[in-house]
Design an enzyme around this catalytic site. Structure first.
Site, PDB file in Angstrom:
ATOM      1  CG  ASN A  19      -2.003   0.957   1.286  1.00  0.00           C
ATOM      2  OD1 ASN A  19      -2.653   1.097   2.311  1.00  0.00           O
ATOM      3  ND2 ASN A  19      -2.281   1.653   0.202  1.00  0.00           N
ATOM      4  CD  GLN A  52      -4.539   5.392   0.627  1.00  0.00           C
ATOM      5  OE1 GLN A  52      -3.538   4.698   0.757  1.00  0.00           O
ATOM      6  NE2 GLN A  52      -5.721   4.874   0.317  1.00  0.00           N
ATOM      7  CG  ASN A  72      -8.541   7.856  -0.270  1.00  0.00           C
ATOM      8  OD1 ASN A  72      -7.626   7.293   0.325  1.00  0.00           O
ATOM      9  ND2 ASN A  72      -9.805   7.608  -0.001  1.00  0.00           N
ATOM     10  CB  CYS A  81      -4.424   5.467   5.891  1.00  0.00           C
ATOM     11  SG  CYS A  81      -3.490   4.344   4.835  1.00  0.00           S
ATOM     12  N   GLY A  82      -4.421   2.720   8.151  1.00  0.00           N
ATOM     13  CA  GLY A  82      -3.583   1.926   9.042  1.00  0.00           C
ATOM     14  C   GLY A  82      -2.182   1.698   8.507  1.00  0.00           C
ATOM     15  CG  ASN A  83      -1.314  -0.890   5.235  1.00  0.00           C
ATOM     16  OD1 ASN A  83      -0.956  -1.666   6.112  1.00  0.00           O
ATOM     17  ND2 ASN A  83      -2.127  -1.240   4.253  1.00  0.00           N
ATOM     18  CG  ASN A 174     -10.720   5.131   6.876  1.00  0.00           C
ATOM     19  OD1 ASN A 174     -10.916   6.330   6.995  1.00  0.00           O
ATOM     20  ND2 ASN A 174      -9.577   4.640   6.464  1.00  0.00           N
ATOM     21  CG  HIS A 176     -13.441  -0.827   6.539  1.00  0.00           C
ATOM     22  ND1 HIS A 176     -12.581  -1.083   5.495  1.00  0.00           N
ATOM     23  CD2 HIS A 176     -12.835   0.094   7.323  1.00  0.00           C
ATOM     24  CE1 HIS A 176     -11.488  -0.352   5.656  1.00  0.00           C
ATOM     25  NE2 HIS A 176     -11.613   0.367   6.752  1.00  0.00           N
ATOM     26  CD  GLU A 225      -7.388   1.259   0.726  1.00  0.00           C
ATOM     27  OE1 GLU A 225      -7.532   2.358   1.324  1.00  0.00           O
ATOM     28  OE2 GLU A 225      -6.300   0.659   0.666  1.00  0.00           O
ATOM     29  NE  ARG A 226     -13.897   6.658   2.390  1.00  0.00           N
ATOM     30  CZ  ARG A 226     -14.106   7.273   3.553  1.00  0.00           C
ATOM     31  NH1 ARG A 226     -15.267   7.810   3.829  1.00  0.00           N
ATOM     32  NH2 ARG A 226     -13.143   7.319   4.461  1.00  0.00           N
ATOM     33  CB  CYS A 234      -6.922  -1.934   2.947  1.00  0.00           C
ATOM     34  SG  CYS A 234      -7.979  -0.719   3.782  1.00  0.00           S
ATOM     35  CB  THR A 236      -8.699   0.899   8.312  1.00  0.00           C
ATOM     36  OG1 THR A 236      -8.869   1.222   6.933  1.00  0.00           O
ATOM     37  CG2 THR A 236      -7.874   1.979   9.000  1.00  0.00           C
ATOM     38  N   GLY A 237      -8.811  -1.929   6.634  1.00  0.00           N
ATOM     39  CA  GLY A 237      -9.615  -3.010   6.084  1.00  0.00           C
ATOM     40  C   GLY A 237      -9.283  -4.349   6.715  1.00  0.00           C
TER      41      GLY A 237
END
Length: 300
Positions: A19, A52, A72, A81-83, A174, A176, A225-226, A234, A236-237
């Site tokens: 990512n 991002q 984004n 964004c976790g990553n 975010n 999901h 992702e949005r 992702c 958070t995903g």
């Protein structure tokens, strides 16, 4: 800084499990981000290329070390964004902005805690996890639903599809929507993902997750992702998928999440949710942002 050519920004290209991000130091240089500038930076043909854009800024609250903003590829600013959070803490340390560890980062929905380990892995305390459809938001009036374990699943009709998709809804800053599939390699991510992301039942759009259960401690995951499309990973995903699976009774913490870009490790006890994974600096550079936006406009 500014010279005769325009506004010159220093940046670092980074990725977390594939990512990828353009990271900008907004502490030592002035960064005035706009949707047009974010789209230009993220463009993979005419810009630097990224899922991002991340901007590190001085904190606006006393309980945080820095402010961390995420844009984004379509230019829209998002909550988390976790990553990217893992790359954020690696960037701050590598750039000498702070030697604090753990770090507290201010995001749009609060403060998150990040810890860089000695093994090149970064652990992120992802904050609160919510399952009420209103928290995404997700409009459920008139939709069929069913209980599964501690979760409520919703049947979302998809235009052009014969059957509705049964979704778990999870808000980790975010929004999901997670579904279970038999095989992520053959899941209709490209066809169905965009229709879920922009479905009118999600007024602020949503990240669409496709989760394959390998066993109770391993899953495979793809996420549309949005505002970015499908990414190699992702963060958070991954957290949303694990939380949804645990609530549905098909997973147990901790869970290894295998994405197309690498493996993330998620632990959740029903309250605290932590993600551990890599953060890699690829290369530094400079960009004339005004010239980039202008040249991109000429291609349209």
């Amino acid at each position: 800084m500014r010279d005769n050519a325009g506004m010159i920004w220093n940046f670092t290209k980074m990725h977390g499990a594939g990512n990828d991000f353009v990271v900008l130091d907004g502490v030592r240089q002035s960064i005035e981000m706009t949707p047009e500038r974010a789209r230009a930076l993220a463009d993979r043909h005419f810009g630097i290329g990224a899922d991002q854009i991340l901007v590190v800024e001085p904190a606006t609250r006393d309980d945080a070390d820095f402010r961390y903003r995420i844009y984004n590829a379509d230019g829209g600013e998002v909550e988390h964004c976790g990553n990217g959070a893992r790359c954020f803490v690696r960037f701050v340390h590598e750039q000498g902005l702070s030697d604090r560890n753990p770090l507290r980062a201010e995001i749009a929905t609060g403060v998150i805690l990040l810890n860089e380990g000695d093994d090149n892995q970064v652990t992120v305390d992802m904050g609160s996890t919510r399952f009420d459809p209103a928290d995404l938001p997700f409009e459920t009036v008139g939709l069929a639903s069913r209980a599964e374990g501690d979760a409520i699943l919703w049947a979302l009709p998809i235009e052009g599809e014969l059957q509705p998709v049964w979704l778990s809804t999870v808000a980790i800053s975010n929004p999901h929507a997670v579904q279970i599939v038999d095989d992520v390699d053959h899941a209709p991510v490209e066809r169905v993902g965009p229709r879920i992301e922009s479905h009118p039942r999600f007024p602020r759009r949503v990240n669409a997750g496709f989760m394959q259960i390998v066993d109770r401690h391993h899953i495979r995951l793809r996420v549309y992702e949005r505002g970015a499309g499908e990414t190699l990973a992702c963060g958070t995903g991954a957290c949303a998928a694990v939380a949804a699976g645990i609530r549905r009774g098909v997973l147990d913490s901790p869970v290894a999440v295998h994405t197309r870009g690498g493996t993330l490790h998620i632990a959740w006890d029903g309250q605290a949710l932590r993600m551990t994974g890599p953060a890699v600096s690829v290369f530094p550079g400079q960009i004339d942002i005004d010239a980039l936006v202008f040249s991109l406009a000429l291609t349209r």
